[in-house]
Motif scaffolding. Structure first.
Motif, mmCIF file in Angstrom:
data_model
loop_
_atom_site.group_PDB
_atom_site.id
_atom_site.type_symbol
_atom_site.label_atom_id
_atom_site.label_comp_id
_atom_site.label_asym_id
_atom_site.label_seq_id
_atom_site.Cartn_x
_atom_site.Cartn_y
_atom_site.Cartn_z
ATOM 1 N N GLU A 47 8.607 -13.533 14.808
ATOM 2 C CA GLU A 47 7.371 -14.123 15.340
ATOM 3 C C GLU A 47 6.162 -13.286 14.936
ATOM 4 O OE1 GLU A 47 5.094 -15.163 19.556
ATOM 5 O OE2 GLU A 47 7.124 -14.321 19.596
ATOM 6 N N ALA A 48 6.313 -11.959 15.021
ATOM 7 C CA ALA A 48 5.216 -11.068 14.649
ATOM 8 C C ALA A 48 4.866 -11.235 13.172
ATOM 9 C CB ALA A 48 5.592 -9.623 14.947
ATOM 10 N N GLN A 49 5.883 -11.374 12.317
ATOM 11 C CA GLN A 49 5.630 -11.562 10.887
ATOM 12 C C GLN A 49 4.864 -12.855 10.630
ATOM 13 O OE1 GLN A 49 9.679 -11.180 9.337
ATOM 14 N NE2 GLN A 49 9.048 -9.360 8.186
ATOM 15 N N HIS A 103 5.854 -5.701 15.743
ATOM 16 C CA HIS A 103 6.869 -5.856 14.693
ATOM 17 C C HIS A 103 7.650 -4.568 14.486
ATOM 18 C CE1 HIS A 103 8.328 -5.631 10.508
ATOM 19 N NE2 HIS A 103 8.648 -6.906 10.707
ATOM 20 N N ASP A 104 6.925 -3.445 14.477
ATOM 21 C CA ASP A 104 7.571 -2.163 14.181
ATOM 22 C C ASP A 104 8.433 -1.663 15.342
ATOM 23 O OD1 ASP A 104 6.273 -2.251 11.774
ATOM 24 O OD2 ASP A 104 4.665 -0.852 12.364
ATOM 25 N N ARG A 160 10.494 -9.839 15.963
ATOM 26 C CA ARG A 160 9.943 -9.331 14.699
ATOM 27 C C ARG A 160 9.548 -10.494 13.787
ATOM 28 N NH1 ARG A 160 14.353 -5.774 15.047
ATOM 29 N NH2 ARG A 160 15.391 -6.809 13.291
ATOM 30 N N TRP A 167 -0.006 -6.941 16.449
ATOM 31 C CA TRP A 167 1.180 -7.637 15.969
ATOM 32 C C TRP A 167 2.027 -6.727 15.072
ATOM 33 C CZ3 TRP A 167 3.203 -11.290 18.426
ATOM 34 C CH2 TRP A 167 2.456 -12.317 18.999
ATOM 35 N N GLN A 168 1.382 -5.864 14.292
ATOM 36 C CA GLN A 168 2.118 -4.927 13.450
ATOM 37 C C GLN A 168 2.885 -3.925 14.314
ATOM 38 O OE1 GLN A 168 2.162 -5.001 9.832
ATOM 39 N NE2 GLN A 168 3.972 -3.821 10.435
#
Length: 273
Positions: free
Chosen positions: A264-266, A253-254, A262, A249-250
C-alpha cells in the motif's frame, strides 16, 4: 426511608442518614437512566422522580453538613441540576465551591464541571480557564481528562502548536495518562492510544519532517504506531502536503513488517511522486 422519617430533626444521625438516602436515590436514578438510554429512548425520562427527590434531600442536609464534606454534596447538587436541565443553578452550585477555600479537592471537581459546561457550548476560551485550574492541582483526580480537553480547546482556538505540545505532554507524563487519574501508576491504554491518534491527525496541520515522524513513532503505543503513521500520511496527502506525505509513506514502507502494508505504501508513493 423508615429511619429518615422517624428521626427527630435535631437528632445527630439525621444529616448522615439524609445524605445516604440522597446518594441511593441519585444512584438509582443514574442506573435507570442508563437502562433507558440502552433501550434506545428518544425522550428519556427514567429516574426523574428519584433525581428530584435526591436533590431536595441534599439541599435539606446541606446547611447541617460539616464544612469539610460540603463540597462533595454541592458537587452532587450541581450534577443533579445539570441532569434536570437547570444549567444556571448548576453553575451557581459549582461556582460556590470554587470560592470556598475549605473545599480542597472538591474545588478541582467544580472547576472541571464548569469547564465541561463551557466546552459543550463551544466556549473554548472560558473552558480553558477551568481545565488549567484542574491541571495545576496535583491532587486532582481528573488531570488527564483536563489535559486532554485543554488540548482540544487550544486546537479549536487555532493554537495548533500549543495543542500538539499538550498532546505530547500527556503521552510523556504518566500522571496524565488516565481520564480519571492514574491508579498505582497504571496508564489507561485506550486513553493513551486515543491521544496518540489525535496527535497523528493534528500533526498534519503543522510542519512535518523526519524529526516529527520519528517523534510520532516514539510517542505512539506499539499497538497504535503503524496506524498513526498511516493516518498522518493520509492527512498530509489529503491536505496537499505531498513532500511530507512521501516522507511518511516511505517511513511506513521501511518499518512495516506486513507485505500488504508495504505494498500500500509503495502504491501511495508512486501516486505522489
Amino acid at each position: 426511608e423508615h429511619v429518615y422519617k422517624n428521626l427527630a430533626p435535631n437528632d445527630s444521625s439525621k444529616t448522615p442518614v439524609t445524605l445516604r438516602l440522597a446518594d441511593l436515590l441519585a444512584e438509582r436514578a443514574r442506573v435507570a437512566s442508563m437502562k433507558d438510554l440502552d433501550s434506545g429512548c428518544t425522550v428519556c425520562t427514567a429516574g426523574e422522580q428519584d433525581r428530584s427527590r435526591a436533590l431536595r434531600l441534599y439541599l435539606e442536609a446541606l446547611p447541617k453538613t460539616p464544612v469539610s464534606s460540603r463540597g462533595r454534596v454541592m458537587i452532587q447538587v450541581g450534577h443533579l441540576y445539570e441532569m434536570m436541565g437547570r444549567e444556571k443553578e448548576a453553575i451557581e452550585s459549582y461556582s460556590a465551591i470554587t470560592m470556598d477555600s475549605a473545599q480542597g479537592s472538591s474545588a478541582a471537581d467544580a472547576y472541571l464541571s464548569l469547564a465541561e459546561i463551557h466546552f459543550k457550548k463551544n466556549h473554548f476560551k472560558e473552558a480553558s480557564v477551568g481545565y488549567e485550574r484542574v491541571m495545576n492541582d496535583t491532587k486532582a483526580g481528573s488531570r488527564g481528562l483536563a489535559a486532554y480537553r485543554l488540548a482540544w480547546c487550544q486546537l479549536n482556538l487555532g493554537q495548533i502548536d500549543v495543542g500538539l505540545k499538550q498532546f505530547k505532554k500527556i503521552l510523556t507524563t504518566r500522571d496524565l495518562q488516565s481520564k480519571s487519574g492514574v491508579a498505582e501508576g497504571q496508564a489507561d491504554k485506550q486513553f493513551v492510544e486515543e491521544v496518540s491518534r489525535d496527535l497523528a491527525t493534528w500533526m498534519a496541520k503543522a510542519a512535518v519532517g523526519e524529526a516529527e515522524i520519528e517523534e510520532l513513532a516514539t510517542l505512539s503505543p506499539e499497538a497504535a504506531r503503524q496506524g498513526n503513521l498511516i493516518t498522518l500520511a493520509a492527512e498530509l496527502e489529503r491536505t496537499g502536503k505531498k513532500a511530507a506525505g512521501v516522507q511518511v509513506w516511505q517511513y511506513v514502507h521501511d518499518k512495516a513488517p506486513q507485505p500488504e502494508v508495504r505494498l500500500e505504501a509503495q502504491i501511495r508513493l508512486v501516486t505522489l511522486l
